[in-house]
Design a protein around this motif. Structure first.
Motif, PDB file in Angstrom:
ATOM      1  N   GLY A 136      -8.064  28.573  34.020  1.00  0.00           N
ATOM      2  CA  GLY A 136      -7.237  27.886  34.993  1.00  0.00           C
ATOM      3  C   GLY A 136      -6.211  26.973  34.343  1.00  0.00           C
ATOM      4  N   THR A 137      -6.616  26.323  33.277  1.00  0.00           N
ATOM      5  CA  THR A 137      -5.691  25.467  32.537  1.00  0.00           C
ATOM      6  C   THR A 137      -4.544  26.283  31.964  1.00  0.00           C
ATOM      7  N   ALA A 138      -4.865  27.459  31.435  1.00  0.00           N
ATOM      8  CA  ALA A 138      -3.837  28.329  30.864  1.00  0.00           C
ATOM      9  C   ALA A 138      -2.835  28.764  31.938  1.00  0.00           C
ATOM     10  N   LEU A 139      -3.316  29.101  33.133  1.00  0.00           N
ATOM     11  CA  LEU A 139      -2.424  29.516  34.216  1.00  0.00           C
ATOM     12  C   LEU A 139      -1.535  28.356  34.675  1.00  0.00           C
ATOM     13  N   SER A 140      -2.120  27.178  34.798  1.00  0.00           N
ATOM     14  CA  SER A 140      -1.331  26.003  35.185  1.00  0.00           C
ATOM     15  C   SER A 140      -0.275  25.694  34.133  1.00  0.00           C
ATOM     16  N   SER A 141      -0.646  25.838  32.878  1.00  0.00           N
ATOM     17  CA  SER A 141       0.292  25.586  31.788  1.00  0.00           C
ATOM     18  C   SER A 141       1.464  26.556  31.827  1.00  0.00           C
ATOM     19  N   ALA A 142       1.164  27.838  32.073  1.00  0.00           N
ATOM     20  CA  ALA A 142       2.227  28.846  32.144  1.00  0.00           C
ATOM     21  C   ALA A 142       3.251  28.467  33.206  1.00  0.00           C
ATOM     22  N   ALA A 143       2.766  27.914  34.323  1.00  0.00           N
ATOM     23  CA  ALA A 143       3.669  27.499  35.391  1.00  0.00           C
ATOM     24  C   ALA A 143       4.425  26.231  35.016  1.00  0.00           C
ATOM     25  N   SER A 144       3.686  25.191  34.639  1.00  0.00           N
ATOM     26  CA  SER A 144       4.276  23.867  34.460  1.00  0.00           C
ATOM     27  C   SER A 144       5.265  23.801  33.314  1.00  0.00           C
ATOM     28  N   TYR A 145       4.835  24.221  32.126  1.00  0.00           N
ATOM     29  CA  TYR A 145       5.665  24.074  30.932  1.00  0.00           C
ATOM     30  C   TYR A 145       6.328  25.377  30.504  1.00  0.00           C
ATOM     31  N   GLY A 146       6.104  26.427  31.270  1.00  0.00           N
ATOM     32  CA  GLY A 146       6.745  27.692  30.962  1.00  0.00           C
ATOM     33  C   GLY A 146       7.824  28.011  31.972  1.00  0.00           C
ATOM     34  N   PHE A 147       7.439  28.652  33.061  1.00  0.00           N
ATOM     35  CA  PHE A 147       8.412  29.181  34.014  1.00  0.00           C
ATOM     36  C   PHE A 147       9.162  28.078  34.771  1.00  0.00           C
ATOM     37  N   VAL A 148       8.470  27.074  35.269  1.00  0.00           N
ATOM     38  CA  VAL A 148       9.127  26.060  36.090  1.00  0.00           C
ATOM     39  C   VAL A 148       9.960  25.094  35.251  1.00  0.00           C
ATOM     40  N   PHE A 149       9.407  24.602  34.148  1.00  0.00           N
ATOM     41  CA  PHE A 149      10.103  23.610  33.321  1.00  0.00           C
ATOM     42  C   PHE A 149      11.421  24.157  32.784  1.00  0.00           C
ATOM     43  N   LEU A 150      11.387  25.343  32.215  1.00  0.00           N
ATOM     44  CA  LEU A 150      12.599  25.903  31.620  1.00  0.00           C
ATOM     45  C   LEU A 150      13.648  26.181  32.692  1.00  0.00           C
ATOM     46  N   ALA A 151      13.229  26.747  33.827  1.00  0.00           N
ATOM     47  CA  ALA A 151      14.182  27.041  34.899  1.00  0.00           C
ATOM     48  C   ALA A 151      14.819  25.765  35.432  1.00  0.00           C
ATOM     49  N   ALA A 152      14.017  24.738  35.651  1.00  0.00           N
ATOM     50  CA  ALA A 152      14.534  23.488  36.203  1.00  0.00           C
ATOM     51  C   ALA A 152      15.497  22.809  35.242  1.00  0.00           C
ATOM     52  N   LEU A 153      15.108  22.709  33.973  1.00  0.00           N
ATOM     53  CA  LEU A 153      15.957  22.027  32.997  1.00  0.00           C
ATOM     54  C   LEU A 153      17.256  22.792  32.768  1.00  0.00           C
ATOM     55  N   SER A 154      17.180  24.104  32.719  1.00  0.00           N
ATOM     56  CA  SER A 154      18.365  24.921  32.509  1.00  0.00           C
ATOM     57  C   SER A 154      19.336  24.793  33.684  1.00  0.00           C
ATOM     58  N   GLU A 155      18.822  24.886  34.906  1.00  0.00           N
ATOM     59  CA  GLU A 155      19.675  24.799  36.089  1.00  0.00           C
ATOM     60  C   GLU A 155      20.355  23.437  36.199  1.00  0.00           C
ATOM     61  N   VAL A 156      19.586  22.377  36.007  1.00  0.00           N
ATOM     62  CA  VAL A 156      20.145  21.033  36.137  1.00  0.00           C
ATOM     63  C   VAL A 156      21.180  20.783  35.048  1.00  0.00           C
ATOM     64  N   SER A 157      20.893  21.233  33.833  1.00  0.00           N
ATOM     65  CA  SER A 157      21.840  21.050  32.731  1.00  0.00           C
ATOM     66  C   SER A 157      23.142  21.794  33.007  1.00  0.00           C
ATOM     67  N   ASP A 158      23.045  23.015  33.523  1.00  0.00           N
ATOM     68  CA  ASP A 158      24.244  23.807  33.804  1.00  0.00           C
ATOM     69  C   ASP A 158      25.080  23.196  34.928  1.00  0.00           C
ATOM     70  N   ARG A 159      24.435  22.583  35.910  1.00  0.00           N
ATOM     71  CA  ARG A 159      25.133  22.060  37.077  1.00  0.00           C
ATOM     72  C   ARG A 159      25.616  20.624  36.895  1.00  0.00           C
ATOM     73  N   ALA A 160      25.268  20.007  35.771  1.00  0.00           N
ATOM     74  CA  ALA A 160      25.532  18.580  35.609  1.00  0.00           C
ATOM     75  C   ALA A 160      26.926  18.261  35.118  1.00  0.00           C
ATOM     76  N   GLY A 161      27.658  19.237  34.605  1.00  0.00           N
ATOM     77  CA  GLY A 161      28.972  18.953  34.046  1.00  0.00           C
ATOM     78  C   GLY A 161      28.872  18.054  32.833  1.00  0.00           C
ATOM     79  N   GLN A 162      29.608  16.938  32.853  1.00  0.00           N
ATOM     80  CA  GLN A 162      29.591  15.998  31.730  1.00  0.00           C
ATOM     81  C   GLN A 162      28.475  14.968  31.850  1.00  0.00           C
ATOM     82  N   ASP A 163      27.645  15.081  32.874  1.00  0.00           N
ATOM     83  CA  ASP A 163      26.591  14.084  33.099  1.00  0.00           C
ATOM     84  C   ASP A 163      25.210  14.640  32.771  1.00  0.00           C
ATOM     85  N   ARG A 164      25.092  15.391  31.689  1.00  0.00           N
ATOM     86  CA  ARG A 164      23.810  16.032  31.382  1.00  0.00           C
ATOM     87  C   ARG A 164      22.673  15.034  31.210  1.00  0.00           C
ATOM     88  N   SER A 165      22.921  13.942  30.468  1.00  0.00           N
ATOM     89  CA  SER A 165      21.828  12.998  30.219  1.00  0.00           C
ATOM     90  C   SER A 165      21.380  12.331  31.516  1.00  0.00           C
TER      91      SER A 165
END
Length: 386
Positions: free
Chosen positions: A293-322
């Motif tokens: 169960g820990t492995a499945l939660s990890s795949a979601a939290s720090y794998g699929f969701v984390f990368l998608a969220a950070l990538s999308e927000v970074s792309d949409r932020a323009g000059q305000d990435r930080s």
């Protein structure tokens, strides 16, 4: 220092900052016992990290835009070492609360400056690769600290100064110097020193999904070890926390090949499934379902969701990435801390397993609601932040 070398040093620095965050996790029970505290106190100490991190994100999320990327990163490394040194000098629940707050400040400085700096070092045309480098380094760090302490304790016996702490004390000053000597990133901006986070339009779904995912991770790091200790499985604490993040790291190359919407949908399916297995294993006092169960939660939290969220927000932020990254982590760490505190309070009256069951029910409801939103409409178009 060349830009590729600086990018490597930055990745190692982000690893070490996050390595320090969960370094003391296998000792939570010992710190609480030394001060005569129970489960609620442990979860409050765990969440003190967010009490340091949230003000940093809210007020100083754009600090690196104002003073440059290098100084906040060097400060984060030194804060991690200082917080850990406090726990060596005075190991107690009170010191743990203070140390966790300092670690929160350091993480807030490092994650907002680090994401923007990595893009600047690697080039804006490689923003998704930069996001992958940041998520990989931080994922390994968050899990590696707990594993290193767990291994140290298993090899040398109980101690409030395990060898894993010494590694941090040696490397943090060296990497702080490397960060100061790194090439400059974007030209520092004028304006106020205190710069609030921004939330680009159309990205709330990424923040909300990351909050839900990290709520499961927070429970695994703070509450599940207490349950393991009650059943004589204390030696599994380090491996469980490491697994809670490392599997996500392994999934990130797969997530990179999926669309962000597909990554979120897969993550929402895995989050309640994984925690359901953890609850079943805790109820049955069996370690195998907890690990799966820990492995499945990890795949979601720090794998699929984390990368998608950070990538999308970074792309949409323009000059305000930080500042946009700071906004994303406001979502994430609210999810990371608040359910843990609530579960700790419930555990004092209901017991740990019933408290975990209540959390699972809320997790299922949240996952269904967010999945329904993703199904009902496609991701909002890219817009400039307000």
């Amino acid at each position: 220092m060349s830009r590729p070398a600086a990018a490597l040093c930055l990745a190692v620095s982000l690893f070490l900052v996050t390595y320090a965050v969960n370094l003391q996790a296998p000792l939570y029970d010992a710190y609480a016992a030394a001060s005569g505290r129970g489960p609620a106190a442990v979860t409050i100490a765990f969440a003190a990290y967010v009490a340091g991190l949230m003000p940093t994100l809210l007020c100083l999320g754009g600090l690196s835009d104002r003073i440059g990327r290098r100084i906040p990163l060097a400060m984060a490394l030194l804060l991690g070492a200082a917080a850990t040194a406090l726990l060596v000098v005075s190991p107690s629940w009170t010191t743990l609360v203070v140390a966790r707050m300092l670690l929160g400040v350091g993480t807030g400085l490092a994650t907002t400056a680090g994401t923007a700096f990595m893009v600047e070092l690697m080039g804006a045309d490689r923003s998704r690769s930069a996001a992958l480098a940041v998520t990989s380094a931080t994922s390994l760090g968050f899990g590696g600290g707990a594993l290193a302490t767990g291994m140290s304790l298993s090899l040398t016996g109980p101690s409030f100064f395990p060898a894993s702490f010494a590694i941090l004390f040696v490397l943090a000053p060296l990497l702080a110097v490397c960060m100061i000597c790194a090439p400059k990133g974007a030209q520092a901006q004028g304006g106020a020193l205190v710069r609030l986070p921004v939330f680009p339009r159309g990205t709330w779904i990424f923040g909300a999904t990351l909050a839900l995912a990290w709520s499961a991770t927070g429970m695994i790091i703070a509450v599940v070890p207490l349950e393991l200790a009650m059943h004589g499985l204390f030696g599994w604490t380090g491996p469980v926390i490491f697994l809670a993040i490392f599997v996500g790291f392994l999934c990130q190359p797969v997530a990179k090949r999926l669309s962000d919407k597909a990554s979120l949908a897969l993550g929402l399916a895995l989050i309640p499934s994984g925690f359901g297995l953890i609850l079943f294993g805790s109820w049955m006092q069996a370690i195998a379902p907890v690990l799966i169960g820990t492995a499945l939660s990890s795949a979601a939290s720090y794998g699929f969701v984390f990368l998608a969220a950070l990538s999308e927000v970074s792309d949409r932020a323009g000059q305000d990435r930080s500042r946009a990254t700071a906004g994303l982590f406001v979502y994430a760490y609210a999810g990371f801390s608040l359910p843990v505190i609530g579960s700790g309070v419930l555990a004092e009256t209901m017991g740990l397993v019933p408290a975990m069951a209540v959390f699972l029910g809320l997790l299922i409801v949240g996952s269904i609601a967010l999945a329904g939103f993703l199904t009902a409409r496609s991701t909002a178009p890219v817009e400039q932040p307000t």
